[in-house]
Design an enzyme around this catalytic site. Structure first.
Site, PDB file in Angstrom:
ATOM      1  N   GLY A  48      39.614  49.515  47.201  1.00  0.00           N
ATOM      2  CA  GLY A  48      39.733  50.694  46.364  1.00  0.00           C
ATOM      3  C   GLY A  48      39.167  51.930  47.058  1.00  0.00           C
ATOM      4  N   SER A  72      29.788  43.453  40.890  1.00  0.00           N
ATOM      5  CA  SER A  72      29.588  44.829  40.419  1.00  0.00           C
ATOM      6  C   SER A  72      29.441  45.724  41.639  1.00  0.00           C
ATOM      7  CB  SER A  72      28.353  44.914  39.528  1.00  0.00           C
ATOM      8  OG  SER A  72      27.208  44.514  40.258  1.00  0.00           O
ATOM      9  N   ASN A 129      44.270  51.885  40.380  1.00  0.00           N
ATOM     10  CA  ASN A 129      43.291  51.047  39.699  1.00  0.00           C
ATOM     11  C   ASN A 129      42.754  51.767  38.482  1.00  0.00           C
ATOM     12  OD1 ASN A 129      41.140  49.492  38.922  1.00  0.00           O
ATOM     13  ND2 ASN A 129      39.985  49.709  40.812  1.00  0.00           N
ATOM     14  N   CYS A 132      38.929  49.146  36.796  1.00  0.00           N
ATOM     15  CA  CYS A 132      37.677  48.675  37.389  1.00  0.00           C
ATOM     16  C   CYS A 132      36.567  48.710  36.339  1.00  0.00           C
ATOM     17  CB  CYS A 132      37.258  49.540  38.571  1.00  0.00           C
ATOM     18  SG  CYS A 132      35.706  48.968  39.299  1.00  0.00           S
ATOM     19  N   ASN A 194      43.016  42.809  36.677  1.00  0.00           N
ATOM     20  CA  ASN A 194      41.715  43.121  37.251  1.00  0.00           C
ATOM     21  C   ASN A 194      40.696  42.172  36.601  1.00  0.00           C
ATOM     22  OD1 ASN A 194      39.516  44.498  38.539  1.00  0.00           O
ATOM     23  ND2 ASN A 194      40.783  46.351  38.575  1.00  0.00           N
ATOM     24  N   GLY A 246      42.434  34.409  39.910  1.00  0.00           N
ATOM     25  CA  GLY A 246      42.117  33.000  40.042  1.00  0.00           C
ATOM     26  C   GLY A 246      43.082  32.174  40.860  1.00  0.00           C
ATOM     27  N   GLY A 267      42.689  36.877  45.733  1.00  0.00           N
ATOM     28  CA  GLY A 267      41.467  37.661  45.711  1.00  0.00           C
ATOM     29  C   GLY A 267      40.281  36.828  46.126  1.00  0.00           C
ATOM     30  N   THR A 268      39.510  36.423  45.131  1.00  0.00           N
ATOM     31  CA  THR A 268      38.301  35.640  45.358  1.00  0.00           C
ATOM     32  C   THR A 268      38.538  34.443  46.283  1.00  0.00           C
ATOM     33  OG1 THR A 268      37.566  36.337  43.171  1.00  0.00           O
ATOM     34  CG2 THR A 268      36.466  34.430  44.123  1.00  0.00           C
TER      35      THR A 268
HETATM   36  C1  LIG Z   1      34.299  41.713  45.266  1.00  0.00           C
HETATM   37  C2  LIG Z   1      35.476  42.253  44.548  1.00  0.00           C
HETATM   38  C3  LIG Z   1      35.835  43.605  44.707  1.00  0.00           C
HETATM   39  C4  LIG Z   1      36.924  44.125  44.038  1.00  0.00           C
HETATM   40  N1  LIG Z   1      37.278  45.439  44.238  1.00  0.00           N
HETATM   41  C5  LIG Z   1      38.398  45.930  43.646  1.00  0.00           C
HETATM   42  C6  LIG Z   1      38.843  47.246  43.911  1.00  0.00           C
HETATM   43  O1  LIG Z   1      38.250  47.974  44.705  1.00  0.00           O
HETATM   44  N2  LIG Z   1      39.954  47.696  43.259  1.00  0.00           N
HETATM   45  C7  LIG Z   1      40.663  46.895  42.392  1.00  0.00           C
HETATM   46  O2  LIG Z   1      41.658  47.340  41.844  1.00  0.00           O
HETATM   47  N3  LIG Z   1      40.269  45.630  42.150  1.00  0.00           N
HETATM   48  C8  LIG Z   1      39.161  45.130  42.746  1.00  0.00           C
HETATM   49  N4  LIG Z   1      38.791  43.828  42.500  1.00  0.00           N
HETATM   50  C9  LIG Z   1      39.599  42.988  41.606  1.00  0.00           C
HETATM   51  C10 LIG Z   1      40.575  42.113  42.403  1.00  0.00           C
HETATM   52  O3  LIG Z   1      41.461  42.884  43.138  1.00  0.00           O
HETATM   53  C11 LIG Z   1      41.362  41.166  41.473  1.00  0.00           C
HETATM   54  O4  LIG Z   1      42.074  41.953  40.553  1.00  0.00           O
HETATM   55  C12 LIG Z   1      40.454  40.219  40.714  1.00  0.00           C
HETATM   56  O5  LIG Z   1      39.386  39.804  41.533  1.00  0.00           O
HETATM   57  C13 LIG Z   1      41.184  39.004  40.175  1.00  0.00           C
HETATM   58  O6  LIG Z   1      41.736  38.226  41.209  1.00  0.00           O
HETATM   59  P1  LIG Z   1      40.984  36.924  41.832  1.00  0.00           P
HETATM   60  O7  LIG Z   1      40.539  36.088  40.693  1.00  0.00           O
HETATM   61  O8  LIG Z   1      42.010  36.290  42.694  1.00  0.00           O
HETATM   62  O9  LIG Z   1      39.827  37.457  42.613  1.00  0.00           O
HETATM   63  C14 LIG Z   1      37.685  43.296  43.172  1.00  0.00           C
HETATM   64  C15 LIG Z   1      37.329  41.960  43.022  1.00  0.00           C
HETATM   65  C16 LIG Z   1      36.246  41.422  43.687  1.00  0.00           C
HETATM   66  C17 LIG Z   1      35.903  39.985  43.495  1.00  0.00           C
END
Ligand SMILES: Cc1cc2nc3c(=O)[nH]c(=O)nc-3n(C[C@H](O)[C@H](O)[C@H](O)COP(=O)(O)O)c2cc1C
Ligand SMILES: Cc1cc2nc3c(=O)[nH]c(=O)nc-3n(C[C@H](O)[C@H](O)[C@H](O)COP(=O)(O)OP(=O)(O)OC[C@H]3O[C@@H](n4cnc5c(N)ncnc54)[C@H](O)[C@@H]3O)c2cc1C
Ligand SMILES: Cc1cc2nc3c(=O)[nH]c(=O)nc-3n(C[C@H](O)[C@H](O)[C@H](O)COP(=O)(O)OP(=O)(O)OC[C@H]3O[C@@H](n4cnc5c(N)ncnc54)[C@H](O)[C@@H]3O)c2cc1C
Ligand SMILES: Cc1cc2nc3c(=O)[nH]c(=O)nc-3n(C[C@H](O)[C@H](O)[C@H](O)COP(=O)(O)O)c2cc1C
Ligand code: FES
Ligand code: FES
Lengths: 305, 260, 305, 260
Positions: A48, A72, A129, A132, A194, A246, A267-268
């Site tokens: 982001g 966070s 985004n 957030c 998100n 997830g 993501g994660t």
């Molecule tokens: C450490 C971290 C940082 C993230 N930073 C952003 C971000 O900068 N902008 C955004 O739109 N989503 C951000 N997200 C959300 C992810 O892009 C994603 O929507 C969310 O983690 C769900 O996917 P996941 O379960 O595969 O991680 C962040 C998530 C994590 C875990």
């Protein structure tokens, strides 16, 4: 049998396969390049980015929860000027499109970041985004109100001709309302979800674990909620969906595609397996071949029928 | 160079109540790992615990291609790690982070380790011994039983000073007290509890000794992508967040903002 | 040291300790009595009861997800008359108060069930379920709109003098709005959270796993979301809170208490460890003793300070 | 009586590709378990997988207090179960469910097992043999290797008819074909894939043979509290949902609504 088609089109953005990365979990790309050939992905979504550099939130910024994590981070990033100067040249060396995730405190912020990135070139699409949970101003505040979500979308729409992906928050009573609203305001695609707003307490100190008290929940724990959101939004609007939340295997990705996602983001899961995104591409292809499906697009939304 | 490796565990020995020493086979890792770097280790096979766990590279035997991890069972990840048996596979990413800056061969070096903080310092001692650098080890722990791998350090021919909080061995009190009167130190390396490292940093600052510390933070990715593991460091203007995983875990003591 | 006080008062309902069961996960009580001494609990909350018997939803009704489960039981229950006739006599033999969870398709349904149960006697309190995601009418539809939530609460309030616990849904943009609304309408306590709306797809059949398509997510996966909801509601209203959602240890329970819950409920965790509720009582007592805290009420909400 | 037991695993042997036979020690369980009942087994130590897994009581040796489980590795729960080693602890709840109604000693009994469906039937055979009841076993599977514990059944002195889908052993085709011509059956018990049990139920219906089937459903609590595991059964008026865990898993074939 010939190879199945994996290519998808996400609101004008052509991707050679339906797999990308979730913003904030993949840095700006170089961080993971020792482990994975980024060019094998359909696209890469980077951290982001905001108008001015941001320091982010106080630490601790992450804590593990059952099958998930709370973060966070608070949108720590070097600001759009720095991204343009230092990362655009790198983006241009990639053979896969780069989507920049943008954020702001105000509607104007969003528009300005969008404008600067479009003018700079080398960016294939923007992900807006409005979801957030880790910033006081902007972020989720925009994404949980259909009218404000539309306002941000419209402002960015006027500032750029790039394909516009709007990223939705699951922390709402009815995600389809926001989806419909940003669709009307000019989004070309939607990405969801998100993170879910959550928290953890340290019973030894009697205080919240995260420096910022609340954080965003992601990882396998949220998959059922994300999948449901994709299912609902697919029924409500016509735009292509990038599904996430997830996903950590090709099987997970296929669930999202069957629920209605035209593409998926990891993501994660990158944190646990830095090669996961490419493994998911391979796994989807394998599934298609095994089941005699010629085109991944045929699978999109099939679970509704 | 960074690797994602399925290594075969050679041994996983319990040292005391809750400390273990694991050895596994990886010629590739052994060839490139630097002291102070760490591995991101997958401890379980399911989504709970979800994340990898950062563990320092404790020892390296290049000839045999053997890497050692010294770890404390702190929670569910390290608990699962402790249950792994020789012959099983360990999924590790690394080496990660920047590692210690090696001293000049002429310098007189001291390492100060507190509890499990000795983990990364041992590999540093291995390396310095191999390069004939003069070094001393100041080791502290709560009690004698928690002073780890002391025999192994002795075998390197290192001069050791011990301290324990309960007086069960060596000096009765914080290990930093021993350091106060120590003469002839050109360079310091320390790893251990935050208050200990802070005390070392202060002492080193007063005496003008270049010092490196190894920090810990909760980690996500381990590669600099998620910005979870930041710590605050002094910079020209504002204090800035740096990533422990990618910009550290080793920092110059003078940079660190200790009162965060 | 003397034993710490564990007794709490939940909106007029006196409990000898702050631990109860979550509705729908503990049947009507007898199901778990081979494993646990129900009388050691602060209260027992029984299955959602409606005016008429309900068949519930088609199977499959449950599927496991990472650290959680999705259920779509759909409030199968024998109806209030049957409960009064067959279970009330059993409730009366217990040395712990019984809270009956009530549900309905219409506002009148709720009021009638409440009235019948109060008149029958032997019920210590009512929990009003306006948050079930698994029924078409009523349920979550009431709980996601502050005005309708208030309407149900007010109707039940006029139908009974029993302490009234209103159970909130996390599937809303702002849970504090619903909390405030039902507080004004006469609730004596709040319980939260009910399940998160989610789903799963079987990639072999290409169809949703659950017979009812969507279901409610519970278990450890949702703990961070539940804890956040308790934290927010504690800040917003004065009513005592029964916290639940993913609690499976005394440590989890203490997190909820520190976030602002005066009592906690064990749900999904019963399925894994049928003695968990009593173990949580013991664990809380142990924590208090170890930390020299005389009264569990002192811990309620401490993480806010 | 229902128990929550930490039993010690005695053995956990792989029978073929993906089938295992586990034995553990529990005199208490052995004393009370009835054929057709099941245990709710905790397979892992973390929250993933979260739920217990229902596994039938496969064999009981009352004298030694040994209980056996025969299971197929289907997913992550049973995978974890298969990794458990002798000496480790198994956390089980049970015995759960109603079990089979035992026949009269004079009756001629047949059991029909498909694949892993033999699991609960073996204990029934043990019990019937002990009571000198005449019984035959009709066993089917996809292929010879998946016909389980045949030797053990032979040792009970039971007359066995085999069938395999691929013809690799016994009759080439569904086991229910064998049953068609079988004379003199007073009572039937069956467990296996749904289509097989349905065919048995139909055949039994036509011939008026009292038959019990053992059903499966995804389970939560295992004790009748959550209403997750319901199946539809014919009742006087409407068809009604009954709980497989508490009202079953054994039902009279005539009650079951097969077309659900
Ligand atoms: C450490 C971290 C940082 C993230 N930073 C952003 C971000 O900068 N902008 C955004 O739109 N989503 C951000 N997200 C959300 C992810 O892009 C994603 O929507 C969310 O983690 C769900 O996917 P996941 O379960 O595969 O991680 C962040 C998530 C994590 C875990
Ligand atoms: C660069 C680096 C190198 C390390 N090297 C070693 C090593 O060589 N040997 C070794 O034993 N350990 C080392 N650690 C620490 C090790 O990573 C943790 O002990 C481990 O991650 C704990 O995991 P767990 O699942 O066992 O415990 P968890 O269940 O995750 O945690 C146990 C308890 O510690 C708390 N906790 C966890 N992580 C942190 C944190 N970062 N800060 C504050 N509290 C926390 C948790 O909240 C919980 O209360 C290192 C850490 C870092 C960052
Ligand atoms: C009363 C009863 C007795 C049983 N006895 C035995 C036994 O003696 N031996 C034995 O091997 N098995 C037995 N089973 C089946 C066994 O419980 C399952 O195979 C096991 O729960 C699978 O768990 P898992 O974690 O290995 O697989 P999972 O990862 O949970 O599932 C593997 C696959 O099977 C699907 N699945 C899981 N459960 C069901 C279900 N109930 N219905 C349909 N699909 C499902 C999943 O969606 C997934 O695709 C019994 C089941 C019941 C209800
Ligand atoms: C199988 C099942 C059935 C449930 N039935 C009800 C119900 O009838 N009424 C109700 O208010 N909540 C019901 N719930 C929700 C729980 O009471 C609880 O709010 C939720 O499961 C979160 O707690 P947990 O994570 O501890 O399970 C049910 C939950 C489950 C898992
Ligand atoms: S752990 Fe992700 S940036 Fe350090
Ligand atoms: S599994 Fe809960 S009622 Fe059967």
């Amino acid at each position: 049998m010939t190879k199945p088609n994996l290519a998808v089109n996400i609101g004008g953005l052509q991707m050679k396969n339906p797999v990308t990365t979730a913003s904030g979990t993949f840095g700006f790309g170089p961080e993971y390049s020792p482990y994975i050939d980024i060019n094998q992905l359909g696209a890469v979504v980077v951290k982001g980015t905001t108008l001015k550099p941001r320091q982010g939130n106080p630490t601790p910024r992450m804590v593990e929860t059952p099958s998930g994590i709370l973060n966070s981070i608070g949108l720590q990033n070097p600001g759009v000027e720095y991204v343009i100067e230092h990362y655009l040249p790198y983006f241009k060396t990639l053979q896969t499109p780069v989507i920049v995730n943008i954020s702001g405190d105000t509607v104007e912020d969003y528009a300005q970041v969008a404008e600067k990135l479009s003018q700079a070139g080398g960016v294939a699409a923007l992900e807006v985004n409005i979801s957030c949970p880790n910033v006081k101003k902007g972020g989720m505040a925009f994404g949980s109100d259909p009218a404000m979500a539309a306002e941000v979308t419209a402002a960015v729409r006027s500032a750029t001709n790039l394909p516009l992906v709007v990223k939705l928050s699951p922390n709402v009573t009815d995600i389809t309302k926001v989806a419909e609203s940003v669709t009307k305001a000019g989004a070309n695609a939607l990405s969801l979800i998100n993170t879910l707003l959550g928290m953890a307490i340290d019973i030894n100190t009697g205080r919240p674990v995260l420096g910022n008290i609340m954080g965003g929940l992601s990882g396998p724990a949220v998959k059922p909620v994300a999948l449901r959101a994709v299912w609902q939004v697919y029924d409500a609007v016509q735009l292509p969906i990038i599904g996430m939340g997830g996903i950590s295997t090709a099987e997970d990705a296929l669930e999202f595609i069957m629920a209605g996602a035209s593409a998926v983001a990891l993501g994660t899961a990158n944190f646990i397996n830095p090669r996961v995104a490419v493994e998911v591409v391979d796994g989807i292809e394998e599934y298609l071949t095994k089941n005699g499906i010629n085109d991944v697009n045929e699978l999109v939304g099939v679970a509704h029928s | 160079m960074s690797l994602l490796i399925n290594a075969t565990i050679l041994s996983n020995n319990q040292l005391n109540n809750n400390h273990y020493l694991m050895k596994f086979n990886s010629g590739q890792l052994a060839a490139v790992a630097k002291p102070g770097q760490f591995l991101h280790v997958k401890c379980g096979g399911t989504t709970d615990p979800l994340l990898r766990r950062p563990i320092s590279i404790h020892s390296v035997n290049k000839d045999d291609g053997v890497v050692g991890l010294l770890y404390r069972v702190a929670g569910k990840g390290t608990k699962l790690l402790s249950q792994k048996k020789p012959g099983e596979i360990l999924d590790v990413m690394g080496p990660l982070g920047n590692g210690f800056t090696m001293p000049n061969t002429a310098e007189k070096v001291a390492v100060v380790g507190g509890g499990i903080g000795i983990a990364p310092l041992y590999y540093l001692l291995q390396k310095m011994t191999a390069e004939n650098i003069t070094c001393k080890a100041y080791l502290g722990a709560r009690t004698a039983a928690e002073l780890l791998v002391v025999e192994n350090i002795k075998k390197l021919g290192i001069d050791i000073q011990l301290a324990s909080d309960d007086g069960s061995t060596g000096f009765h009190g914080p290990v930093t007290e021993l350091l106060k009167d120590a003469p002839n130190i050109d360079r310091l390396y320390t790893c251990g509890p935050l208050p200990m490292m802070k005390a070392v940093a202060q002492l080193a600052g007063e005496r003008g000794i270049p010092t490196q510390v190894s920090l810990e933070e909760r980690m996500g990715c381990g590669v600099g992508a998620c910005l979870a593991c930041t710590c605050r460091v002094k910079t020209a203007g504002d204090n800035q967040y740096k990533r422990v995983c990618a910009d550290g875990p080793v920092f110059n003591a003078g940079e660190v903002v200790w009162d965060d």
